[in-house]
Scaffold this active site. Structure first.
Site, PDB file in Angstrom:
ATOM      1  N   ASP A  36       0.837  -1.198   0.000  1.00 27.70           N
ATOM      2  CA  ASP A  36       0.000   0.000   0.000  1.00 27.70           C
ATOM      3  C   ASP A  36       0.870   1.245   0.000  1.00 27.70           C
ATOM      4  OD1 ASP A  36      -2.951   1.133   0.855  1.00 27.70           O
ATOM      5  OD2 ASP A  36      -1.344   2.274   1.817  1.00 27.70           O
TER       6      ASP A  36
ATOM      7  N   TYR B 201       2.995   9.969  -0.564  1.00 23.66           N
ATOM      8  CA  TYR B 201       4.087   9.371   0.219  1.00 23.66           C
ATOM      9  C   TYR B 201       5.443   9.617  -0.433  1.00 23.66           C
ATOM     10  CZ  TYR B 201       0.343   6.577   2.436  1.00 23.66           C
ATOM     11  OH  TYR B 201      -0.793   6.143   3.081  1.00 23.66           O
TER      12      TYR B 201
ATOM     13  N   LYS C 164      -2.833   5.774  -4.124  1.00 25.45           N
ATOM     14  CA  LYS C 164      -3.921   6.696  -3.814  1.00 25.45           C
ATOM     15  C   LYS C 164      -3.704   8.059  -4.487  1.00 25.45           C
ATOM     16  CE  LYS C 164      -3.739   4.692   0.796  1.00 25.45           C
ATOM     17  NZ  LYS C 164      -2.278   4.509   0.816  1.00 25.45           N
TER      18      LYS C 164
ATOM     19  N   HIS D 119      -7.618   9.538  -1.743  1.00 23.77           N
ATOM     20  CA  HIS D 119      -6.968   9.531  -0.439  1.00 23.77           C
ATOM     21  C   HIS D 119      -7.818  10.185   0.658  1.00 23.77           C
ATOM     22  CE1 HIS D 119      -2.617   9.209   1.255  1.00 23.77           C
ATOM     23  NE2 HIS D 119      -3.509   8.956   2.185  1.00 23.77           N
TER      24      HIS D 119
ATOM     25  N   ILE E 107      -2.925  -3.032   7.217  1.00 24.85           N
ATOM     26  CA  ILE E 107      -1.655  -2.745   6.518  1.00 24.85           C
ATOM     27  C   ILE E 107      -0.624  -2.165   7.487  1.00 24.85           C
ATOM     28  CG2 ILE E 107      -2.395  -2.559   4.117  1.00 24.85           C
ATOM     29  CD1 ILE E 107      -2.855   0.462   4.636  1.00 24.85           C
TER      30      ILE E 107
ATOM     31  N   VAL F 256       9.898  -0.403   9.009  1.00 24.95           N
ATOM     32  CA  VAL F 256      11.102  -0.524   8.185  1.00 24.95           C
ATOM     33  C   VAL F 256      12.107  -1.455   8.850  1.00 24.95           C
ATOM     34  CG1 VAL F 256      10.850   1.729   7.080  1.00 24.95           C
ATOM     35  CG2 VAL F 256      12.101   1.556   9.230  1.00 24.95           C
TER      36      VAL F 256
ATOM     37  N   ASN G 248       5.066  -9.110  12.070  1.00 23.21           N
ATOM     38  CA  ASN G 248       3.699  -8.645  11.825  1.00 23.21           C
ATOM     39  C   ASN G 248       2.888  -9.582  10.940  1.00 23.21           C
ATOM     40  OD1 ASN G 248       4.031  -6.387  13.415  1.00 23.21           O
ATOM     41  ND2 ASN G 248       4.446  -4.995  11.717  1.00 23.21           N
TER      42      ASN G 248
END
Length: 278
Positions: free
Chosen positions: A47, A52, A77, A110, A231, A235, A243
């Site tokens: 995503d 971003y 988005k 968005h 989602i 990093v 996760n």
């Protein structure tokens, strides 16, 4: 590595992995490495978003992964500055070029930016992209019930997804109920809350100890059992791997009740009714 993530079926029959990998606030030069780690760990849904600034790094990771394109579900988005029919079509072209892809699996508006009052025209551009086969599904992000109701009343394609802020401190009961009534998948952004606060809540910590899991895994499992698409973003390679390890245990009724009791209707992000930036 194959994926262990089960799919949900969107309202147009397209399959979307229920757990994916988010890259919000990940710089473009780090996005390629983070997405590569996610794909190696079994994630098959990525995503991103125009705002971003990491669509290029995301696309490079997808291209270099060795995973067949049809096995990766890519979401991006449309940013607020791209509202309006023609501008939205141009914004999509720009995103697709940065991603280096022939199509996107899910394209979202968005934010509704209600002060512009252009989200219906913008959505009609997404319908055009969908009709032309350039996106496999279309939807929205941060749309409240009133915005969704207007889209459903004025356009033929019911959004496949509404991606909203959702976590144990903001459980979005009314939104989830409306989504369910209209066949819209609920996707949670900021699923672990903001910062460490939520993951240090005693009730979450106690459930984590009971199951021998991390607090983050408990919250992600809660989302999955509610039926949310989720989602999480990280990093850190160890957390990226952790996760996705949430499909081999189940929260019981007492666990779910304890988490349900944590709702405070508390946002960490902007209010969609008043957010009109960009």
């Amino acid at each position: 590595m194959s994926s262990k993530v089960p799919p949900i079926i969107l309202n147009n029959g397209v399959e979307m992995p229920q757990l994916g990998f988010g890259v919000w606030q990940v710089p473009d030069d780090e996005a390629q490495r983070a997405v590569a780690t996610a794909l190696e760990s079994g994630y098959r849904s990525i995503d991103t978003a125009a705002v971003y600034g990491n669509e290029e790094g995301t696309g490079r990771a997808v291209a270099a992964s060795g995973v067949p394109r049809e096995d990766i579900f890519v979401t991006t988005k449309l940013w607020n500055s791209g509202h309006g029919y023609d501008k939205a079509l141009r914004a999509f072209d720009a995103s697709l070029a940065k991603l280096g892809l022939d199509y996107v699996d899910l394209y979202l508006i968005h934010w509704p930016t209600p002060a512009r009052d252009l989200y219906v025209d913008t959505y009609k551009a997404l319908e055009k992209l969908y009709a032309d086969g350039r996106v496999r599904a279309i939807g929205v992000s941060n749309f409240e019930t009133e915005h969704l109701r207007r889209l459903i009343d004025e356009t033929p394609v019911v959004p496949a997804v509404d991606q909203i802020e959702l976590h144990p401190h903001l459980q979005q009961h009314a939104a989830r109920e409306y989504h369910a009534e209209h066949g819209i998948a609920t996707e949670a952004w900021s699923p672990l809350g903001s910062g460490k606060g939520l993951l240090e809540v005693p009730a979450i910590v106690a459930i984590a100890q009971k199951h021998g899991r991390s607090p983050a895994q408990i919250v992600l499992r809660w989302h999955l059992q509610l039926g949310n698409v989720v989602i999480p973003k990280s990093v850190t390679p160890s957390r990226i791997k952790e996760n996705i390890e949430v499909f081999d245990f189940t929260l019981d009724i007492e666990d779910l009740a304890a988490i349900s009791a944590l709702n405070e209707d508390r946002r960490t992000g902007p209010d969609p009714a008043t957010f009109n930036a960009g």
